[in-house]
Design an enzyme around this catalytic site. Structure first.
Site: not given
Lengths: 336, 336
Positions: B14, B16, B18, B42, B96, B135, B169, B241, B257
Site C-alpha cells: 500500500h 502513495h 503521487r 488517488n 482501490k 479504505h 491499513h 501507506d 493527513a
C-alpha cells in the site's frame, strides 16, 4: 430590531492571563467583558508565595487600567503548612492543583496522590474555606485521562467532605456524573468543550488552534456537558480555560495545547444557549452559580450582546483565537 | 560484529507515489529497498482508464531507472462494466475503493454502499480475480470510523465470497477480528500503526507528522495489530501507506493527513520484530504473505539490515519522514 441579550457581571472562573507582554496584550480583552476571573497560577516559576500573589495581582491590575475587573487570585498547589495558608487565605480565592507535567507549566505539580502527604494542606484548606481547583487528568491514554481521574476526585471528595473541590474544564460524561454523587464536587466547563469533539481537532484536517488539554472527547461526552451547562446545573460554572500562545507556537510541529477564546466566549455562549432555546439560563451559567459557589460579589457590570454577524479577528496581538477569520452569530453591543 | 537480518523481495502492499516532481523525488526511495509496491490510484484526477494506468506506470518506471522495482498498478474504484474490467485486468493488480471524501484526493469515491449498484462491478472483479482494496472508514466519529465500517466489510465479503477483499491499513481490534471470520478478507498494516496510538499524535504536543487517516487508535488496538503482524498471520501483509506531503502542508494550520515512512519502513520493522523476538516472522509479513495472497512473483532482491544507530534525515526533498532527525536502531546495510 435585532435580538439582544443582557448579562450581568459575567465571570470567567478559569482563565490563563500569562505574564509580561502577553498579559498586557490579552488581559484587557477579558477585562472588557467580564467582571472578574479566576486567574491560574501556572507561570514560570509558578505563583506560590504571598509576594508572588500580590505582585502578580498588581501586574494584572496595571494591565487593565480602564476597566473595572477583579482578578481572583490562585496559588499553585504544593503541600503547604496551615500557618502559611492562614497568611495567604485573604489573598487567594482558590488553590489550583496540577498533576505534575500534565499541561503547560505544570512541572512542579503533584506527582502522586498520597492522601496522607496531602492531608495537612487539604484539611487546612477545608478549615480555612479555600476551594481546591483541580486539573483532573491522569497520565494515561489521552481519551481516558479524565475518566481515570474520577477515582482521585472520589478519594478527595470523600476524605475532605467540607472542602469545595472544583473539577476544572470537565470534558466527559464521567465527570458530569460526579456532580450529583458528591456534595462538595463542582465543575467549570469551557465554551469550546460545549462545541468541539475530537472530530473537530483531528477528524478532518489537524487543527492546532482547537488543540487543548483536556482534549475534546466523544459526541456522548459533548451531549453530557451541554445537558448540565444549558440547564445551568447549580454546581456548574463557566470557565473559559482561555489559554493564549503565540501563533508560531501553535502552528509549529509539536504545537502547544490551549484554545484562545477570551474575547469571543460570551458571544459563542449566546449562540449555543440560543440555539437550544436556553438563553434564560445563561446568566446562571456565566455568573450566578459562580457567585454562590465561591461566595463572591463582583461589582456591577452589564454586557449587552446582539444577534448580528461578527467576523472574529484573525489574531489579537499575535494570538490566534478560536474561529479566527470566521463569522459567528452574536456580537457584544455595549458594556456598562 | 553487529547483528544483521536479511529480507528477500520486500513488498510494500500500500504505497502513495503521487506524481510529477514528488514522484520523481520519492519513488527511488521505495525502489531502492523494495522489490515492488501496490501503487495507489488517488491522483488528481484519479487513475481510471487503461490509458491512465499505462501512462502512470511508465512515469513510475521512468522515475526509478537504476533499480529493479515493480509498480503493481491499481485502478480507482467506480462502477465499471465487465467489458472494461476485462480490458484492464492484465494491467492492474487490484482496484482501490475509497468512500467519497474520506481521505486525500478521494472526492470521486463511493458515496453509498448500495450493493445492487455495485453488483456488476464486484461480480466481474470476482470472476476476473481482481482483488478489491478498501479504505474502510465511515464518515462517523474519528475514533469509530473503522469499527463502524465492519458491517460494510461483512456485507461485501458475504455477498461476494470469491472476491479477495483487502482491508487496507487496519488500525483496530475490530478489523483484526474480521480476518478469521471471513475467508476472503485480508489486511495490510502500516509500520506506524505498529508503533503509534492517539497518544503519540495528540497526547503530548500535537504532532502533524504522525497525523494520518485512519488515525492511530487506542492501546488495545495497537496490541491487536502487533499480535497478528508479529505472528505474520497469513492473511496480513505489510503496506506502508507512506503518504508524502510537502513540509509546508504538514506543518500548517489544518495539516494534511499522511505519515511518510517509505525510506525507513524496513528499518523500523526490524526494530519492532526484534524487540518482540519475532525477526524470523518478518519475511512473511513483508513479502511471503503478499506473494501468496496476490499470487505475484517479484524478481530477486536481497536487503541486508544491520543493527546500528541510524539518524533519520530531517527531510527527503522537502518531505519530512517519521522520526525526522531522530535515531533509530537499524539501518540498511546492503541491497543486492
Amino acid at each position: 430590531m435585532s435580538k439582544t441579550h443582557t448579562l450581568l457581571m459575567p465571570l470567567d472562573m478559569h482563565l490563563h492571563l500569562r505574564d509580561g507582554v502577553m498579559l498586557e496584550n490579552i488581559a484587557p480583552l477579558t477585562a472588557y467583558s467580564f467582571s472578574g476571573a479566576i486567574v491560574m497560577p501556572n507561570l514560570v516559576p509558578p505563583v506560590e508565595t504571598l509576594k508572588d500573589i500580590q505582585a502578580y495581582k498588581a501586574r494584572i491590575i496595571a494591565a487593565v487600567p480602564n476597566d473595572y475587573f477583579e482578578p481572583y487570585m490562585t496559588l499553585f498547589y504544593k503541600n503547604y503548612d496551615k500557618k502559611f495558608l492562614e497568611s495567604i487565605s485573604q489573598e487567594v480565592t482558590a488553590i489550583k492543583l496540577y498533576p505534575a507535567g500534565i499541561t503547560t507549566n505544570s512541572e512542579g505539580g503533584v506527582s502522586s496522590f498520597n492522601i496522607e502527604e496531602m492531608r495537612e494542606t487539604l484539611q487546612a484548606m477545608s478549615d480555612l474555606e479555600i476551594p481546591l481547583c483541580v486539573h483532573g487528568e491522569t497520565d494515561g491514554f489521552v481519551m481516558d485521562r479524565e475518566a481515570e481521574f474520577m477515582s482521585i476526585y472520589e478519594l478527595l471528595a470523600s476524605t475532605f467532605p467540607n472542602l469545595k473541590i472544583i473539577m476544572e474544564h470537565i470534558t466527559t460524561k464521567e465527570a458530569v456524573t460526579m456532580l450529583d454523587k458528591y456534595e462538595n464536587l463542582y465543575a467549570t466547563i469551557t465554551v469550546h468543550h460545549l462545541i468541539l469533539t475530537l472530530d473537530d481537532v483531528v477528524g478532518g484536517m489537524m487543527m492546532p488552534h482547537l488543540f487543548c488539554k483536556p482534549i475534546a472527547k466523544r459526541p456522548e461526552d459533548l451531549d453530557a456537558l451541554l445537558n448540565v451547562a444549558l440547564a445551568a446545573h447549580p454546581k456548574v460554572m463557566f470557565g473559559s480555560d482561555s489559554a493564549p500562545h503565540p501563533q508560531h507556537k501553535k502552528e509549529a510541529c509539536g504545537c502547544a495545547a490551549g484554545v484562545f477564546t477570551a474575547p469571543i466566549s460570551l458571544q459563542l455562549l449566546c449562540e449555543i444557549f440560543e440555539q437550544y432555546d436556553k438563553l434564560d439560563n445563561l446568566q446562571a451559567f456565566v455568573s450566578d452559580n459562580a457567585q454562590s459557589i465561591y461566595g463572591i460579589c463582583p461589582e456591577f457590570k452589564e454586557i449587552t450582546l446582539e444577534k448580528r454577524p461578527f467576523v472574529v479577528p484573525k489574531d489579537y496581538s499575535g494570538v490566534v483565537p478560536m474561529y479566527a477569520g470566521e463569522e459567528i452569530a452574536w456580537a457584544i453591543e455595549s458594556v456598562d
